[in-house]
Motif scaffolding. Structure first.
Motif, PDB file in Angstrom:
ATOM      1  N   TYR A 187      11.183  -2.275   2.869  1.00 36.99           N
ATOM      2  CA  TYR A 187       9.698  -2.580   2.785  1.00 36.99           C
ATOM      3  C   TYR A 187       8.874  -1.686   1.861  1.00 36.99           C
ATOM      4  O   TYR A 187       8.404  -2.020   1.226  1.00 36.99           O
ATOM      5  N   ASN A 188       8.982  -0.549   2.266  1.00 34.49           N
ATOM      6  CA  ASN A 188       8.239   0.458   1.593  1.00 34.49           C
ATOM      7  C   ASN A 188       8.714   0.604   0.210  1.00 34.49           C
ATOM      8  O   ASN A 188       7.998   1.065  -0.781  1.00 34.49           O
ATOM      9  N   MET A 189      10.146   0.325   0.046  1.00 37.03           N
ATOM     10  CA  MET A 189      10.666   0.722  -1.236  1.00 37.03           C
ATOM     11  C   MET A 189       9.820  -0.371  -2.386  1.00 37.03           C
ATOM     12  O   MET A 189       9.595  -0.286  -3.199  1.00 37.03           O
ATOM     13  N   ARG A 227       0.367   8.540  -5.519  1.00 37.76           N
ATOM     14  CA  ARG A 227      -0.039   9.064  -4.394  1.00 37.76           C
ATOM     15  C   ARG A 227      -1.082   8.185  -3.299  1.00 37.76           C
ATOM     16  O   ARG A 227      -0.725   8.289  -2.342  1.00 37.76           O
ATOM     17  N   PRO A 228      -1.991   7.411  -4.055  1.00 40.87           N
ATOM     18  CA  PRO A 228      -2.591   6.803  -3.025  1.00 40.87           C
ATOM     19  C   PRO A 228      -1.874   5.631  -2.445  1.00 40.87           C
ATOM     20  O   PRO A 228      -2.077   5.455  -1.156  1.00 40.87           O
ATOM     21  N   THR A 229      -0.937   5.199  -3.161  1.00 41.50           N
ATOM     22  CA  THR A 229       0.057   4.126  -2.455  1.00 41.50           C
ATOM     23  C   THR A 229       0.563   4.825  -1.281  1.00 41.50           C
ATOM     24  O   THR A 229       1.002   4.216  -0.035  1.00 41.50           O
ATOM     25  N   ALA A 230       1.103   5.877  -1.541  1.00 40.24           N
ATOM     26  CA  ALA A 230       1.865   6.818  -0.701  1.00 40.24           C
ATOM     27  C   ALA A 230       0.973   7.049   0.638  1.00 40.24           C
ATOM     28  O   ALA A 230       1.596   6.826   1.630  1.00 40.24           O
ATOM     29  N   LEU A 302      -7.404  13.465   4.630  1.00 40.51           N
ATOM     30  CA  LEU A 302      -6.305  14.185   3.775  1.00 40.51           C
ATOM     31  C   LEU A 302      -6.175  13.718   2.492  1.00 40.51           C
ATOM     32  O   LEU A 302      -5.845  14.421   1.082  1.00 40.51           O
ATOM     33  N   SER A 303      -5.971  12.162   2.573  1.00 43.48           N
ATOM     34  CA  SER A 303      -5.855  11.631   1.171  1.00 43.48           C
ATOM     35  C   SER A 303      -6.890  11.660   0.298  1.00 43.48           C
ATOM     36  O   SER A 303      -6.966  11.886  -1.098  1.00 43.48           O
TER      37      SER A 303
END
Length: 308
Positions: A187-189, A227-230, A302-303
């Motif tokens: 799913y996260n992939m 990075r925002p998606t992560a 933190l994001s």
């Protein structure tokens, strides 16, 4: 030769005519948002308010108890009982250990697979994407039963191969981590792979022209740009980890290492449907929601700092 025809000055809309238009737009917006607002109020706000109400009451026997239990206002008594319960502390510790192992392993594997699919290394990308995503389509209960069979000593093949008992007190946590990682990696992939598709190709080509290899391009160009998606995936994974329920509930039927209060969600389930203490269950649910909100706010802050 055509002669330009003079035009008169543009007629401005009078302010009195703008007010009805704004009102019409406002009414139209309310009508369009009305069904969603009703659905949100009925499925989210009302249960939350009812849980807050239940958390302030408890049931006690009055007199000799012939009239049955009565609802008694306890204010913060249920919250104090939950916070002072050792079982609730142990459940929070179990999900904390689960999250510390599951989150980096699962998100790291999902990001690595997405980077491989985005590169030119992997062929038949659609087939590999489908193969990795399929475990997420399998219902959690069915997947849990399959893994419980694989873990069971004497009949499961993994019990004879692994150097530890996957259903013991020590091995049940890695077993649950493995089940959840198998369920959510695909799913996260897909989420990471979709974000990688939005990375400008000219930036990647420029990095390759400067002599950067595939690993350097992935670590220095692609990963920072997703990075925002992560961070969004991290927020949802943290919330899902704190709400861990189905996997340990399935394994509970195969081992005594998983107690009825092994996670906070199981603690709430045991208090509400086994002990019948709805006030304590509601208080534990509210506390769990507060912890989820606090951790989500921390991750988002933190994001924002990393993005700024």
């Amino acid at each position: 030769m055509s002669v330009p025809v003079p035009r008169g000055p543009a007629v401005a809309t009078p302010p009195a005519a703008r007010v009805p238009r704004r009102r019409e737009r406002g009414v139209a917006g309310l009508l369009l948002a009305g069904p969603f607002a009703l659905l949100l109020a009925g499925t989210v706000l009302a249960p939350v308010l009812y849980a807050l109400y239940l958390s302030l009451f408890t049931e006690r026997l009055a007199g000799l108890g012939f009239d049955g239990p009565r609802q008694v206002f306890t204010a913060m008594g249920n919250y104090a009982a939950v916070l002072g319960d050792r079982a609730f502390h142990d459940s929070l510790g179990n999900v904390a250990l689960f999250a510390l192992v599951h989150i980096p392993v699962m998100l790291g594997a999902a990001l690595l697979l997405a980077l491989l699919l985005d590169s030119a290394v992997v062929r038949l990308r659609q087939l590999w994407s489908l193969a990795v995503f399929l475990p997420h389509v399998v219902p959690v209960v069915i997947g849990g039963l399959v893994w419980a069979y694989l873990y069971s000593p004497g009949i499961g093949p993994l019990a004879a191969v692994l150097p530890f008992d996957p259903l013991s007190d020590v091995g049940v946590l890695p077993s649950v981590v493995n089940m959840a990682t198998w369920q959510w990696t695909g799913y996260n992939m897909v989420i990471f792979y979709t974000a990688l598709q939005a990375v400008p190709r000219e930036v990647v080509e420029a990095a390759r022209a400067d002599g950067a290899g595939p690993v350097r391009v992935a670590l220095s160009v692609k990963v920072p740009m997703v990075r925002p998606t992560a961070f969004v995936a991290l927020v949802f994974t943290v919330i899902g980890s704190l709400q861990l329920f189905t996997e340990p509930l399935v394994l509970r039927g195969f081992t005594g290492s998983v107690t009825s209060t092994w996670t906070p969600s199981l603690y709430v389930y045991e208090a509400a449907f086994i002990a019948g203490d709805h006030g304590r269950a509601a208080a534990a649910s509210v506390l769990l929601a507060v912890v989820c909100a606090a951790l989500s706010a921390l991750v988002m802050r933190l994001s924002a700092r990393r993005s700024g």
